[in-house]
Scaffold this active site. Structure first.
Site, PDB file in Angstrom:
ATOM      1  N   GLY A  12       1.130  -0.793  -0.075  1.00 16.02           N
ATOM      2  CA  GLY A  12      -0.618   0.308  -0.091  1.00 16.02           C
ATOM      3  C   GLY A  12       0.666   0.685  -0.122  1.00 16.02           C
ATOM      4  N   GLY A  15       3.582   0.635   2.873  1.00 15.00           N
ATOM      5  CA  GLY A  15       4.588  -0.163   2.396  1.00 15.00           C
ATOM      6  C   GLY A  15       5.552  -0.282   1.534  1.00 15.00           C
ATOM      7  NE  ARG A  34      -5.294  -9.924  -0.608  1.00 14.24           N
ATOM      8  CZ  ARG A  34      -6.573  -9.507   0.494  1.00 14.24           C
ATOM      9  NH1 ARG A  34      -7.001 -10.070   1.452  1.00 14.24           N
ATOM     10  NH2 ARG A  34      -6.708  -8.321   0.168  1.00 14.24           N
ATOM     11  CB  THR A  35      -3.115  -7.582  -5.499  1.00 15.19           C
ATOM     12  OG1 THR A  35      -4.264  -7.519  -4.654  1.00 15.19           O
ATOM     13  CG2 THR A  35      -3.513  -7.215  -7.186  1.00 15.19           C
ATOM     14  CB  SER A 130       5.529   8.793  13.480  1.00 11.89           C
ATOM     15  OG  SER A 130       4.989   9.888  13.281  1.00 11.89           O
ATOM     16  N   GLY A 132       4.740   9.499   7.447  1.00  9.23           N
ATOM     17  CA  GLY A 132       3.557   9.269   6.621  1.00  9.23           C
ATOM     18  C   GLY A 132       3.762   8.944   5.199  1.00  9.23           C
ATOM     19  CE  LYS A 184       3.235   6.468  14.073  1.00 13.67           C
ATOM     20  NZ  LYS A 184       1.300   6.365  14.053  1.00 13.67           N
ATOM     21  CG  HIS A 187       3.337  10.274  17.651  1.00 12.66           C
ATOM     22  ND1 HIS A 187       2.876  10.397  16.098  1.00 12.66           N
ATOM     23  CD2 HIS A 187       5.036  10.941  16.535  1.00 12.66           C
ATOM     24  CE1 HIS A 187       3.708  11.596  15.086  1.00 12.66           C
ATOM     25  NE2 HIS A 187       4.609  11.502  15.379  1.00 12.66           N
ATOM     26  CG  ASN A 188      -0.465   8.559  16.101  1.00 16.85           C
ATOM     27  OD1 ASN A 188       1.190   8.833  15.984  1.00 16.85           O
ATOM     28  ND2 ASN A 188      -1.407   7.997  15.166  1.00 16.85           N
ATOM     29  CD  GLU A 191      -0.675  13.141  13.882  1.00 22.45           C
ATOM     30  OE1 GLU A 191      -2.032  12.874  12.839  1.00 22.45           O
ATOM     31  OE2 GLU A 191       0.006  12.098  14.003  1.00 22.45           O
TER      32      GLU A 191
END
Length: 475
Positions: A12, A15, A34-35, A130, A132, A184, A187-188, A191
């Site tokens: 994705g 990744g 997987r695809t 972290s 994005g 994390k 952290h969020n 944020e």
């Protein structure tokens, strides 16, 4: 002969960018999705980096492509898909192979997975990432939870791909099992609070002074050259300066005021409540997002009640208010970080992680969403006062609180009088006022609890538990 040093499952957005980052830093990586078509497209579009990418169309080929002991990064949707992927991989992996969950996992799931695998030949790492899409591609902040031996196997790869601050990698092993994912999560949570307070300041300028987006953007742009210098302030200025290509209107004005959330903010609030450590700024921000989702209800309520008169704001000197807003935002930011670090300190004690607060602040200085010059000051404050009960009582931050308290008080009072919602900024003020008051009002609450439930209390002249008042015959 296996050629990859590490593998990654799940191509994705996060990744795929993480895989390209790994390859770009000189590491050979096997990838699987997987695809099959997505794996092929990823490889075909990798350009010069393709020579360090091993695309695999079956999970068996993927495992065989990685040099043992195999580190395998799993970048799939959090929750059941991670467990399903682990179960699929277990029969294929060998001794000392390492499963690394790099998604936004609930740290309690990570602890469970760590416990489940600890008596097997496999090792588990929970890794918070972290930054994005951009961070994953060019250098994120990486928070690792796992054994020292497991971290040593992947440390070179992880530090190579992490963001750097003055040459220092923004990557560290923070503790065992769920430590990385917990940090994390907090952290969020911070944020969420930071973003909410920025939005509240934007609302004061937009609704209190009828300032246009570009004009407000210039304010944030200026602030980004001072003590508020941070990624979120920087992108806020850019967002407010952007126009919509379709309508020609400011882009921000074309966006529905309904904020999404994926759960990490709520998790941060839940865990703070479970430990009895107040994180009111994060709570206010999560509640504000939930309230924003009630768009139709809010529209009906405005029809019923109308909006308050803005005269309280109109009577203010705009430039003085803008100066006060800068200081108030700094004060609110201090409150959110203080609460977040207090929650992490509590979790460190509860779960035996021995979290090192200066290290956490340092690995957040670059790559992550809440990166700012502010974090260097936090790292220094905890280095200089490692036993401080709270960030706001460290010498440097105590002075900052004293400097900004008046501005925060003025902004909250003025905005409230004008009917402009500032729940997160107000929560920061309430937190400061409650934290610094030696004699609070909980004595009355204890009296009430004793009256209706005989819960007992301590006296100011006798610390013995379980004493009762002269009501209802419980004395």
């Amino acid at each position: 002969m296996p050629e990859a040093e590490i593998g990654l499952i799940g191509l994705g957005v996060m990744g795929a960018n993480l895989a390209l980052n790994i390859a770009e830093k000189g590491n050979t990586i096997a990838v699987f999705n997987r695809t099959t078509e997505k794996t092929r497209d990823f490889y075909d579009n990798a350009g010069d980096l393709a020579e360090r990418i091993v695309p695999c169309e079956t999970i068996e080929d993927f495992i065989q492509a990685i040099r043992p002991p195999r580190p395998v990064i799993v970048m799939v949707k959090a929750g059941d898909p991670v467990d399903e992927q682990i179960e699929h991989l277990k029969p294929l992996l060998g001794d000392n192979d390492i499963l690394i969950d790099a998604g936004n996992a609930n740290f309690r799931d990570t602890m469970r997975r760590f416990e489940t695998l600890k008596d097997t030949s496999l090792t588990f790492i929970g890794m918070g990432v972290s930054g994005g899409e951009e961070g994953a591609r060019h250098g994120p902040s990486i928070m690792v939870g796992g054994t020292q031996d497991a971290y040593a196997r992947v440390e070179e790869v992880l530090t190579s791909i992490s963001a750097k601050f003055d040459g220092e990698p923004c990557c560290a092993r923070l503790g065992t099992d769920g430590a990385g994912h917990f940090v994390k999560t907090i952290h969020n949570g911070i944020e969420y609070a930071d973003m909410q307070m920025i939005a509240e300041v934007y609302g004061i300028l937009r609704d209190g002074f009828a300032m246009a987006p570009k004009e407000i953007g210039k304010v944030f742009e200026k602030w980004n050259t001072g003590r508020l210098d941070s990624y979120l302030i920087e992108i806020t200025a850019k967002v407010l300066a952007a126009d919509d290509a379709k309508s020609g209107e400011p882009m921000v004005d074309m966006i529905l005021d309904r904020a999404g959330q994926k759960g990490t903010g709520r998790w941060a609030v839940i865990e703070s409540q479970m430990m009895g450590i107040p994180a009111t700024g994060i709570e206010a921000a999560v509640a504000a997002r939930s309230l924003s989702a009630m768009k139709e209800e809010r529209e009906r309520a405005e029809e019923l009640f109308g909006l308050p008169d803005n005269r309280a704001m109109a009577d203010e000197d705009r430039e003085k208010v803008i100066d006060a807003l800068e200081q108030a935002l700094l004060a609110g930011k201090i409150g959110a970080y203080a609460q977040g670090f207090a929650v992490m300190a509590g979790a460190s004690r509860e779960f035996g992680w021995n979290l090192h607060m200066p290290t956490i602040a340092k690995i957040w200085r670059a790559g992550c969403i809440i990166r700012s010059v502010f974090l260097d000051e936090i790292a220094s404050a905890f280095d200089e006062t490692p036993d401080a009960a709270n960030l706001i009582v460290t010498p440097k931050f105590a002075e900052m609180v004293k400097e900004t308290d008046g501005a925060l008080r003025h902004v909250v009072a003025t905005a409230t009088s004008a009917g402009l919602p500032v729940p997160a900024l107000a929560s920061a003020l309430g937190y400061f006022d409650s934290y610094r008051r030696a004699r609070g009002t909980a004595n009355l609450i204890q009296a009430q609890r004793d009256f209706f439930g005989a819960h007992g209390f301590q006296r100011v002249d006798d610390p013995t538990d379980g004493q009762h008042g002269p009501w209802g015959g419980t004395a």
